[in-house]
Scaffold this motif. Sequence first.
Motif, PDB file in Angstrom:
ATOM      1  N   GLU A 189      14.283   7.084 -10.185  1.00  0.00           N
ATOM      2  CA  GLU A 189      14.707   8.261 -10.833  1.00  0.00           C
ATOM      3  C   GLU A 189      13.663   9.322 -11.428  1.00  0.00           C
ATOM      4  O   GLU A 189      13.736  10.386 -11.058  1.00  0.00           O
ATOM      5  CB  GLU A 189      15.396   7.726 -12.296  1.00  0.00           C
ATOM      6  CG  GLU A 189      16.685   6.961 -11.957  1.00  0.00           C
ATOM      7  CD  GLU A 189      16.350   5.528 -11.776  1.00  0.00           C
ATOM      8  OE1 GLU A 189      15.378   5.035 -11.400  1.00  0.00           O
ATOM      9  OE2 GLU A 189      17.557   4.822 -11.525  1.00  0.00           O
ATOM     10  N   GLU A 190      12.561   8.788 -11.335  1.00  0.00           N
ATOM     11  CA  GLU A 190      11.308   9.646 -11.938  1.00  0.00           C
ATOM     12  C   GLU A 190      10.854  10.362 -10.631  1.00  0.00           C
ATOM     13  O   GLU A 190      10.537  11.581 -10.781  1.00  0.00           O
ATOM     14  CB  GLU A 190      10.152   9.041 -12.246  1.00  0.00           C
ATOM     15  CG  GLU A 190       9.215   9.804 -12.943  1.00  0.00           C
ATOM     16  CD  GLU A 190       7.811   9.208 -13.324  1.00  0.00           C
ATOM     17  OE1 GLU A 190       6.802   9.396 -13.470  1.00  0.00           O
ATOM     18  OE2 GLU A 190       7.789   7.668 -13.685  1.00  0.00           O
ATOM     19  N   LEU A 191      10.832   9.702  -9.304  1.00  0.00           N
ATOM     20  CA  LEU A 191      10.706  10.506  -8.078  1.00  0.00           C
ATOM     21  C   LEU A 191      11.444  11.878  -8.078  1.00  0.00           C
ATOM     22  O   LEU A 191      11.201  12.730  -7.633  1.00  0.00           O
ATOM     23  CB  LEU A 191      10.875   9.607  -7.003  1.00  0.00           C
ATOM     24  CG  LEU A 191      10.481  10.177  -5.579  1.00  0.00           C
ATOM     25  CD1 LEU A 191       9.146  10.992  -5.376  1.00  0.00           C
ATOM     26  CD2 LEU A 191      10.887   9.067  -4.349  1.00  0.00           C
ATOM     27  N   ILE A 192      12.976  11.369  -8.042  1.00  0.00           N
ATOM     28  CA  ILE A 192      13.702  12.369  -7.823  1.00  0.00           C
ATOM     29  C   ILE A 192      13.622  13.799  -9.102  1.00  0.00           C
ATOM     30  O   ILE A 192      13.751  14.783  -8.574  1.00  0.00           O
ATOM     31  CB  ILE A 192      15.270  11.779  -8.099  1.00  0.00           C
ATOM     32  CG1 ILE A 192      15.431  10.921  -6.891  1.00  0.00           C
ATOM     33  CG2 ILE A 192      16.342  12.945  -8.143  1.00  0.00           C
ATOM     34  CD1 ILE A 192      16.720  10.210  -6.866  1.00  0.00           C
ATOM     35  N   SER A 193      13.436  13.212 -10.100  1.00  0.00           N
ATOM     36  CA  SER A 193      13.326  14.395 -11.171  1.00  0.00           C
ATOM     37  C   SER A 193      11.862  15.269 -10.821  1.00  0.00           C
ATOM     38  O   SER A 193      11.868  16.042 -11.111  1.00  0.00           O
ATOM     39  CB  SER A 193      12.979  13.330 -12.783  1.00  0.00           C
ATOM     40  OG  SER A 193      12.619  14.364 -13.559  1.00  0.00           O
ATOM     41  N   LYS A 238       0.879  -1.147   0.030  1.00  0.00           N
ATOM     42  CA  LYS A 238       0.080  -0.131   0.026  1.00  0.00           C
ATOM     43  C   LYS A 238       0.881   1.320  -0.040  1.00  0.00           C
ATOM     44  O   LYS A 238       0.285   2.197  -0.099  1.00  0.00           O
ATOM     45  CB  LYS A 238      -1.056   0.004   1.228  1.00  0.00           C
ATOM     46  CG  LYS A 238      -0.282   0.101   2.711  1.00  0.00           C
ATOM     47  CD  LYS A 238      -1.110  -0.332   3.781  1.00  0.00           C
ATOM     48  CE  LYS A 238      -0.416  -0.261   5.004  1.00  0.00           C
ATOM     49  NZ  LYS A 238      -0.989  -0.519   6.042  1.00  0.00           N
ATOM     50  N   CYS A 239       2.122   1.202   0.185  1.00  0.00           N
ATOM     51  CA  CYS A 239       2.963   2.376   0.029  1.00  0.00           C
ATOM     52  C   CYS A 239       3.844   2.678  -1.100  1.00  0.00           C
ATOM     53  O   CYS A 239       4.923   1.867  -0.930  1.00  0.00           O
ATOM     54  CB  CYS A 239       3.442   2.628   1.491  1.00  0.00           C
ATOM     55  SG  CYS A 239       4.663   4.321   1.615  1.00  0.00           S
ATOM     56  N   SER A 240       3.464   3.040  -2.251  1.00  0.00           N
ATOM     57  CA  SER A 240       3.991   3.400  -3.351  1.00  0.00           C
ATOM     58  C   SER A 240       5.431   4.090  -2.893  1.00  0.00           C
ATOM     59  O   SER A 240       6.482   3.834  -3.583  1.00  0.00           O
ATOM     60  CB  SER A 240       3.440   3.826  -4.382  1.00  0.00           C
ATOM     61  OG  SER A 240       2.759   5.246  -3.918  1.00  0.00           O
ATOM     62  N   LEU A 241       5.538   5.223  -1.996  1.00  0.00           N
ATOM     63  CA  LEU A 241       6.677   5.885  -1.736  1.00  0.00           C
ATOM     64  C   LEU A 241       7.678   4.945  -1.199  1.00  0.00           C
ATOM     65  O   LEU A 241       9.037   5.179  -1.473  1.00  0.00           O
ATOM     66  CB  LEU A 241       6.121   6.972  -0.757  1.00  0.00           C
ATOM     67  CG  LEU A 241       7.324   7.930  -0.444  1.00  0.00           C
ATOM     68  CD1 LEU A 241       8.146   8.580  -1.570  1.00  0.00           C
ATOM     69  CD2 LEU A 241       6.941   9.115   0.400  1.00  0.00           C
ATOM     70  N   CYS A 242       7.226   4.138  -0.179  1.00  0.00           N
ATOM     71  CA  CYS A 242       8.270   3.014   0.356  1.00  0.00           C
ATOM     72  C   CYS A 242       8.815   2.504  -0.704  1.00  0.00           C
ATOM     73  O   CYS A 242       9.880   2.162  -0.821  1.00  0.00           O
ATOM     74  CB  CYS A 242       7.426   2.161   1.261  1.00  0.00           C
ATOM     75  SG  CYS A 242       7.040   3.004   2.928  1.00  0.00           S
ATOM     76  N   THR A 243       7.856   1.970  -1.650  1.00  0.00           N
ATOM     77  CA  THR A 243       8.339   0.958  -2.850  1.00  0.00           C
ATOM     78  C   THR A 243       9.763   1.708  -3.752  1.00  0.00           C
ATOM     79  O   THR A 243      10.476   1.180  -4.202  1.00  0.00           O
ATOM     80  CB  THR A 243       7.116   0.448  -3.751  1.00  0.00           C
ATOM     81  OG1 THR A 243       6.300  -0.152  -2.888  1.00  0.00           O
ATOM     82  CG2 THR A 243       7.697  -0.258  -4.966  1.00  0.00           C
ATOM     83  N   LEU A 244       9.393   2.986  -3.862  1.00  0.00           N
ATOM     84  CA  LEU A 244      10.288   3.895  -4.486  1.00  0.00           C
ATOM     85  C   LEU A 244      11.607   4.203  -3.738  1.00  0.00           C
ATOM     86  O   LEU A 244      12.726   3.965  -4.535  1.00  0.00           O
ATOM     87  CB  LEU A 244       9.624   5.192  -4.991  1.00  0.00           C
ATOM     88  CG  LEU A 244       8.412   5.072  -6.016  1.00  0.00           C
ATOM     89  CD1 LEU A 244       7.801   6.573  -6.010  1.00  0.00           C
ATOM     90  CD2 LEU A 244       8.683   4.896  -7.318  1.00  0.00           C
ATOM     91  N   THR A 245      11.581   4.447  -2.670  1.00  0.00           N
ATOM     92  CA  THR A 245      12.858   4.727  -2.035  1.00  0.00           C
ATOM     93  C   THR A 245      13.397   3.492  -1.294  1.00  0.00           C
ATOM     94  O   THR A 245      14.677   3.826  -0.652  1.00  0.00           O
ATOM     95  CB  THR A 245      12.239   5.876  -0.832  1.00  0.00           C
ATOM     96  OG1 THR A 245      11.398   5.262   0.051  1.00  0.00           O
ATOM     97  CG2 THR A 245      11.739   6.997  -1.585  1.00  0.00           C
TER      98      THR A 245
END
Length: 119
Positions: A105-109, A31-38
């Motif tokens: 990378e997309e998150l950082i951008s 349920k946490c896409s931010l966790c998945t990204l980072t």
Amino acid sequence: MKLLFVYNANSGTLNALFDAGHKLFSPSTYKCSLCTLTHDTFTENTIWKTFKEDSNLKMEFYHKDEFETTFPNVKMIYPTVLKLNGNQISTVLSSDVINEIVDVEELISSLKTKVKMLK
């Protein structure tokens, strides 16, 4: 100004173990896409960690229970990235936007673009 990152997960060792197991065995339903990204399954993503260390941005990270304790009058849909300027909070990346981001990378951008617009 600082960025507040709020994960859609609760703090604590037991929750961390549950989340790691969930990411390992059923990543598509986590349920946490931010966790998945980072974060990878057990550790912080290397690209994300480098970005944080090299960035001159002030950043704070919260699990949703920690955020709600610190900011009891702010109601959010998690995960989210917020800007705290003085005592004013505004949304930088909403849950809907974060859920559409495909990799770190997309998150950082996206963050770099938004921060330029916020200054």
